[in-house]
Design an enzyme around this catalytic site. Structure first.
Site: not given
Ligand code: PLP
Length: 388
Positions: A74-75, A156, A186, A208, A244, A333
């Protein structure tokens, strides 16, 4: 030594890997897997698996497969959305103006700050006491100069759902040249994004948070959008993200999304009922416990954000962890021990209350016993901490 039972109530930080996802990913590696850009049979297999995964992600989002860019999470997807569109605007000889809500995840906020350092005009949109973006402020800020508007699908920390269709509507009416970006990391386990994010130009996901693997994400970028790659190299992902591709990660994400889509309605109803049970149990047993989001506001089914006066967040979380209750302080975070998160600050939650902020986030595998244990343990831990 028998291990203590654990109630994992931190799905918004990361959700446990779904067994079906682990099995699908193991299968990917059970046979030779080449580089998807190659020509021999293992490479062809990799390409086929990757493109099948892309098709599934696209179907989940109600978009064209060509829009799907696989990222490392996501970042990275947020960085590509914000900085990629700002750089494209600047390269086209224009100015870059970014509006983003005051409650965005740091992946978006910090990307906007980086864009500001590079010369973009970045402005924050205020939110109300529930953390909902102020649509009047948005309307006032929109103009023919605006490049990008970033409003997350759901927060979040609090789980508050943003009025995304209204945001899209306002942008289309007042700044049709601007792109809309929504961080749906989220929201993805809970909301039908094909519907909720219809009309949005850029949508980000992270595997995740859905029971997929850490390290895989997606940015869906609509066709009318100019986006400059952040990572340069072999030109994979239609020149939008070199490197890749992680085929097993993409298959894991697609598998998680398939499960989410098939079980969305029943999971949401079950989890919301357990979350409400947890909320009622804790509010009844902890004196002065305060539900941060006012009643009647749409919140994701798994989120419960409370402010518990008279305890420090860090001490509370450590003590809960020792007792087998896994929760978090809001943003996974966030750093800085006693700092109010930017989300709570934007909502106007006072410092004293925010010190005892705790987020419980339930998910697809949360059982009744997890809730019952938390209802028993959390009040006892809070009472013990208040006595010390
Ligand atoms: N956006 C939101 C709303 C999040 O909750 C998170 C993770 O906490 C991210 C972005 C970052 O995603 P990732 O951990 O995949 O980089």
């Amino acid at each position: 030594m028998r291990s203590r039972p654990t109630s994992y109530l931190d799905h918004a930080a990361t959700a446990p890997l779904r067994p079906e996802v682990a099995a699908a990913m193991a299968e990917v590696h059970a046979e030779p897997l080449g580089n998807p850009t190659g020509t021999h049979p293992p490479a062809q297999r990799a390409r086929r698996l990757l493109e099948e995964a892309r098709d599934e992600v696209a179907a989940f989002l109600g978009r064209d497969p060509g829009e799907v860019v696989f990222t490392s999470g996501g970042t990275e997807a947020a960085n590509l959305a914000v900085l990629g569109s700002v750089e494209a605007a600047v390269r086209a000889g224009g100015e870059a103006v970014v509006l983003c809500s005051a409650v965005e995840h740091p992946a978006v906020r910090e990307s906007a700050r980086a864009a500001a350092c590079a010369g973009a005009d970045c402005r924050e949109l205020p939110v109300d006491a529930a953390g909902i973006v102020d649509l009047n402020a948005l309307a006032r800020a929109l103009s023919s100069r605006v490049t990008l508007v970033a409003v997350m699908a759901a927060n979040n920390e609090t789980g508050v759902v943003q009025p995304l269709p209204d945001v899209v509507d306002a942008v289309r009416r007042r700044a049709p040249q601007a792109a809309v970006f929504t961080d749906a990391v989220q929201a993805a386990p809970w909301l039908d994004l094909a519907d909720r994010a219809a009309g949005v130009d850029l949508v980000s996901l992270s595997a995740h948070k859905l029971g997929g693997p850490v390290g895989t994400g997606v940015l869906a970028a609509g066709p009318r959008l100019a986006l400059r790659a952040r990572q340069h190299g072999g030109g994979q992902e239609r020149e939008r993200r070199s490197g890749t591709q992680d085929v097993a990660g993409a298959v894991g994400l697609a598998t998680a999304l398939r499960l989410v889509a098939a079980q969305r309605v029943s999971t949401a109803a079950r989890v919301a009922a357990r979350r409400d049970q947890l909320c009622e149990g804790l509010l009844a047993r902890i004196e002065g416990a305060h539900r941060t989001v006012p009643p009647g506001v749409a919140v994701l089914p798994g989120h419960l954000h409370l402010c518990l006066a008279g305890v420090s967040r860090e001490e509370l979380l450590v003590a809960l962890g020792r007792e087998g209750i896994c929760a978090s302080g809001g943003s996974s975070c966030a750093s800085g021990a006693l700092e109010r998160s930017h989300v709570l600050a934007a909502m106007g939650v006072e410092r004293g209350l925010a010190e005892g902020a705790v987020r419980f986030s339930l998910g697809y595998d949360t059982g009744e016993e997890d809730v019952a244990r938390a209802v028993e343990v959390v009040p006892a831990v809070v009472a013990a901490l208040r006595r010390t």
